[in-house]
Design a protein around this motif. Structure first.
Motif, PDB file in Angstrom:
ATOM      1  N   VAL A 281      -2.544  18.775 -10.396  1.00  0.00           N
ATOM      2  CA  VAL A 281      -1.035  17.462 -10.262  1.00  0.00           C
ATOM      3  C   VAL A 281      -0.599  18.763  -8.921  1.00  0.00           C
ATOM      4  CG1 VAL A 281       1.939  18.103 -10.848  1.00  0.00           C
ATOM      5  CG2 VAL A 281      -0.596  18.216 -12.999  1.00  0.00           C
ATOM      6  N   ALA A 282      -0.615  19.594  -8.488  1.00  0.00           N
ATOM      7  CA  ALA A 282      -0.580  19.897  -7.168  1.00  0.00           C
ATOM      8  C   ALA A 282      -1.249  18.515  -6.289  1.00  0.00           C
ATOM      9  CB  ALA A 282      -0.485  21.238  -6.801  1.00  0.00           C
ATOM     10  N   ARG A 283      -2.634  18.846  -6.029  1.00  0.00           N
ATOM     11  CA  ARG A 283      -4.086  18.640  -5.846  1.00  0.00           C
ATOM     12  C   ARG A 283      -3.177  16.791  -5.872  1.00  0.00           C
ATOM     13  NH1 ARG A 283      -8.166  20.762  -7.962  1.00  0.00           N
ATOM     14  NH2 ARG A 283      -8.429  19.287  -9.459  1.00  0.00           N
ATOM     15  N   ASP A 284      -2.697  16.100  -7.017  1.00  0.00           N
ATOM     16  CA  ASP A 284      -2.206  14.723  -6.855  1.00  0.00           C
ATOM     17  C   ASP A 284      -1.643  14.273  -6.549  1.00  0.00           C
ATOM     18  OD1 ASP A 284      -4.936  14.041  -8.187  1.00  0.00           O
ATOM     19  OD2 ASP A 284      -3.614  14.052 -10.364  1.00  0.00           O
TER      20      ASP A 284
ATOM     21  N   PRO B  18       0.822  -1.258   0.084  1.00  0.00           N
ATOM     22  CA  PRO B  18      -0.302   0.227  -0.175  1.00  0.00           C
ATOM     23  C   PRO B  18       0.853   0.687   0.024  1.00  0.00           C
ATOM     24  CG  PRO B  18      -0.588  -1.937   1.464  1.00  0.00           C
ATOM     25  CD  PRO B  18       0.097  -2.210   1.431  1.00  0.00           C
ATOM     26  N   VAL B  19       1.948   1.011   0.509  1.00  0.00           N
ATOM     27  CA  VAL B  19       3.032   2.765   0.768  1.00  0.00           C
ATOM     28  C   VAL B  19       3.674   2.601  -0.743  1.00  0.00           C
ATOM     29  CG1 VAL B  19       4.748   3.296   1.866  1.00  0.00           C
ATOM     30  CG2 VAL B  19       3.230   2.094   2.804  1.00  0.00           C
ATOM     31  N   LEU B  20       3.571   1.928  -1.414  1.00  0.00           N
ATOM     32  CA  LEU B  20       4.051   1.571  -2.654  1.00  0.00           C
ATOM     33  C   LEU B  20       3.740   2.171  -3.955  1.00  0.00           C
ATOM     34  CD1 LEU B  20       6.927  -1.361  -3.086  1.00  0.00           C
ATOM     35  CD2 LEU B  20       7.076   0.727  -2.697  1.00  0.00           C
ATOM     36  N   SER B  21       2.546   1.678  -3.353  1.00  0.00           N
ATOM     37  CA  SER B  21       0.969   1.957  -4.512  1.00  0.00           C
ATOM     38  C   SER B  21       0.646   2.805  -4.036  1.00  0.00           C
ATOM     39  CB  SER B  21       0.130   0.695  -4.120  1.00  0.00           C
ATOM     40  OG  SER B  21       0.197  -0.116  -4.334  1.00  0.00           O
ATOM     41  N   THR B  22       1.105   3.978  -3.390  1.00  0.00           N
ATOM     42  CA  THR B  22       0.106   5.137  -2.980  1.00  0.00           C
ATOM     43  C   THR B  22       1.924   6.041  -2.973  1.00  0.00           C
ATOM     44  OG1 THR B  22       0.883   5.185  -0.267  1.00  0.00           O
ATOM     45  CG2 THR B  22      -1.390   5.229  -1.328  1.00  0.00           C
ATOM     46  N   LEU B  23       2.545   6.011  -2.238  1.00  0.00           N
ATOM     47  CA  LEU B  23       3.734   7.724  -1.940  1.00  0.00           C
ATOM     48  C   LEU B  23       5.195   7.554  -2.639  1.00  0.00           C
ATOM     49  CD1 LEU B  23       4.813   9.659   0.229  1.00  0.00           C
ATOM     50  CD2 LEU B  23       5.764   7.579   1.969  1.00  0.00           C
ATOM     51  N   PHE B  24       5.670   5.804  -2.618  1.00  0.00           N
ATOM     52  CA  PHE B  24       6.936   6.239  -3.532  1.00  0.00           C
ATOM     53  C   PHE B  24       6.580   5.453  -4.862  1.00  0.00           C
ATOM     54  CE2 PHE B  24       8.556   5.322   0.690  1.00  0.00           C
ATOM     55  CZ  PHE B  24       8.801   6.104   0.906  1.00  0.00           C
ATOM     56  N   GLY B  25       5.918   4.159  -4.821  1.00  0.00           N
ATOM     57  CA  GLY B  25       5.699   3.977  -6.734  1.00  0.00           C
ATOM     58  C   GLY B  25       6.601   2.728  -6.417  1.00  0.00           C
TER      59      GLY B  25
ATOM     60  N   ARG C 111      -7.628   7.582  -2.682  1.00  0.00           N
ATOM     61  CA  ARG C 111      -7.808   9.463  -3.233  1.00  0.00           C
ATOM     62  C   ARG C 111      -6.502   8.727  -3.511  1.00  0.00           C
ATOM     63  NH1 ARG C 111     -10.750  11.850   0.152  1.00  0.00           N
ATOM     64  NH2 ARG C 111      -9.458  12.221   1.553  1.00  0.00           N
ATOM     65  N   ALA C 112      -5.606   8.766  -2.996  1.00  0.00           N
ATOM     66  CA  ALA C 112      -4.181   8.482  -3.073  1.00  0.00           C
ATOM     67  C   ALA C 112      -3.258   7.790  -4.634  1.00  0.00           C
ATOM     68  CB  ALA C 112      -3.037   7.924  -2.011  1.00  0.00           C
ATOM     69  N   ARG C 113      -4.128   5.939  -4.307  1.00  0.00           N
ATOM     70  CA  ARG C 113      -3.728   5.617  -5.606  1.00  0.00           C
ATOM     71  C   ARG C 113      -4.822   5.999  -6.730  1.00  0.00           C
ATOM     72  NH1 ARG C 113      -3.123  -0.976  -4.473  1.00  0.00           N
ATOM     73  NH2 ARG C 113      -3.157  -1.469  -2.167  1.00  0.00           N
ATOM     74  N   ARG C 114      -5.092   6.627  -6.804  1.00  0.00           N
ATOM     75  CA  ARG C 114      -6.133   7.170  -8.263  1.00  0.00           C
ATOM     76  C   ARG C 114      -5.098   8.626  -8.418  1.00  0.00           C
ATOM     77  NH1 ARG C 114     -11.113   6.028  -5.420  1.00  0.00           N
ATOM     78  NH2 ARG C 114     -11.610   8.766  -4.799  1.00  0.00           N
ATOM     79  N   ALA C 115      -4.783   9.028  -7.619  1.00  0.00           N
ATOM     80  CA  ALA C 115      -3.780   9.978  -7.997  1.00  0.00           C
ATOM     81  C   ALA C 115      -2.038   9.619  -8.483  1.00  0.00           C
ATOM     82  CB  ALA C 115      -3.980  11.165  -6.289  1.00  0.00           C
TER      83      ALA C 115
END
Length: 424
Positions: free
Chosen positions: A160-163, A72-79, A180-184
């Motif tokens: 872009v800032a919101r994402d 979940p952290v990779l799918s949101t924060l780091f990739g 929301r983080a995953r979609r962004a």
């Protein structure tokens, strides 16, 4: 192994969610052992704190970071595929790319000049509006500024800032913020992946020496170009942390509201004080609660065994508020950094140890320089702080933030004081 060295039977995951940043410091205060043992998500975990613990944690012979990052952290924060997921030579080669982009006086000055130019443009628009939310405005300014510097064309800086903010805001929760983080991230990776392909095909010209050109042309330890998805991930790992400085800009508004006597000192041309203020913002206010990895072999920490595969946590928030390191740790006082700069493994809001060989954030110098440039600009503004807003910073929300985002009403540029009236 005696009972004191066994992981607890009860899982602490719910307690962590309930207490947030306070969970580990509270656990540390309740034990006389040199580490905290816990069970998180059904796994044995130990938590360490202090400069010696920083050096122990970031030693790759002890702790492996890459494989410990949850999906979940990779799918949101780091990739997925990010530099944070690598260890050993692969990590060092990828990390060198970031160091070449984000360290050194010229690189830091380039980011700061670009962002401050956008800030100065934005302030002119704030003066014509009834109110602005500092967190939101800072995120847009930082996004537009870093993308200009990086050579990344923007059609809609606000979107872009919101994402970028959503990716940071949703990594440590299982609720709507997480989705929301995953979609962004999915939107952002698709956009930047197409941009990398266009650069490689010659359809888009990347400015010479830019971040966009460097990442699009980077070859990993295996000699191969990054695939477009991974290149997009690493572009985000340049611009996302820069946009996240908006957390600290909003915290600066909070600090100046509660310590208004600091505004005059910041408004003067005193670079040393601006840097000290930036360090104190990063020490005092909550950002990353802890970082984690896995023991690569059977280890011992100050006589306590850590079996191979154990989750190892480094308590960043607790260390930044440790009375053994900081006098009056819960008082906001930039003067503590005027006498001497912080030691490498002492102040750890963005991780510790060596940036070149370890996992410490390569953009830390950029963060400090941006805050040192933006906070004095903020201090030179006049504005009202509406009493109706919620200025609380709940520690059980990760990442924490000022609830209202810090609303400023009737913004106007502060008139400079006559030279004779300034503090000597």
């Amino acid at each position: 192994m005696n009972d004191s060295r066994r992981p607890p039977i009860t899982d602490s995951s719910l307690a962590l969610l309930a207490k947030g940043y306070a969970w580990l410091p509270d656990r540390r205060r309740r034990t006389t052992a040199p580490l905290v043992r816990a069970r998180l998500m059904g796994q044995h975990a130990v938590a360490l704190c202090g400069p010696q613990a920083v050096r122990f944690f970031y030693d790759e012979r002890h702790v492996e970071r890459g494989s410990a990052l949850p999906g979940p952290v990779l799918s949101t924060l780091f990739g997925h595929g990010a530099v944070h997921t690598l260890d050993g030579p692969a990590h060092r080669v990828r990390k060198e790319m970031f160091l070449s982009l984000l360290t050194g006086p010229e690189a830091v000055a380039g980011v700061v000049d670009s962002v401050t130019a956008v800030w100065d443009e934005a302030v002119r628009s704030w003066t014509g509006r009834p109110s602005v939310v500092l967190f939101d405005e800072a995120s847009r300014v930082l996004t537009e500024g870093v993308c200009r510097w990086a050579g990344i064309p923007l059609d809609d800086a606000e979107a872009v800032a919101r994402d970028l903010v959503a990716m940071v805001d949703g990594f440590a929760t299982a609720g709507p913020r997480h989705w929301r983080a995953r979609r962004a991230r999915a939107r952002s990776e698709a956009w930047l992946g197409r941009l990398v392909e266009d650069v490689r095909e010659g359809a888009v010209a990347a400015p010479a020496g830019s971040v966009l050109e460097t990442v699009a042309g980077h070859r990993d330890a295996d000699g191969l170009l990054l695939d477009p998805h991974t290149a997009a991930v690493e572009l985000l790992n340049v611009i996302r942390p820069t946009a996240a400085v908006c957390w600290f800009v909003a915290y600066a508004g909070h600090a100046l509201h509660h310590r208004p006597e600091l505004r005059d000192r910041l408004g003067e041309d005193d670079p040393a004080y601006a840097v000290a203020f930036a360090h104190e913002l990063r020490r005092f206010y909550p950002f990353a609660p802890f970082v984690g990895g896995r023991a690569v072999t059977d280890l011992t920490w100050q006589g306590e065994p850590i079996p191979a595969g154990t989750m190892v946590l480094l308590d960043l928030y607790g260390q930044n508020h440790d009375p053994a390191l900081w006098e009056e740790p819960y008082a906001f006082d930039p003067r503590r950094f005027l006498a001497r700069p912080p030691e490498r493994d002492e102040l750890v809001p963005q991780g510790g140890a060596d940036r070149a060989a370890g996992h410490r954030c390569p953009g830390e110098d950029v963060t400090v320089a941006l805050l040192s440039a933006l906070v004095p600009r903020l201090a030179r503004l006049e504005y009202e702080v509406p009493a109706s807003q919620d200025l609380r910073i709940p520690l059980n929300r990760m990442p924490a933030r000022v609830r209202s985002g810090f609303v400023m009403a009737s913004v106007r540029v502060r008139a400079a004081a006559p030279a004779a009236a300034r503090t000597p």
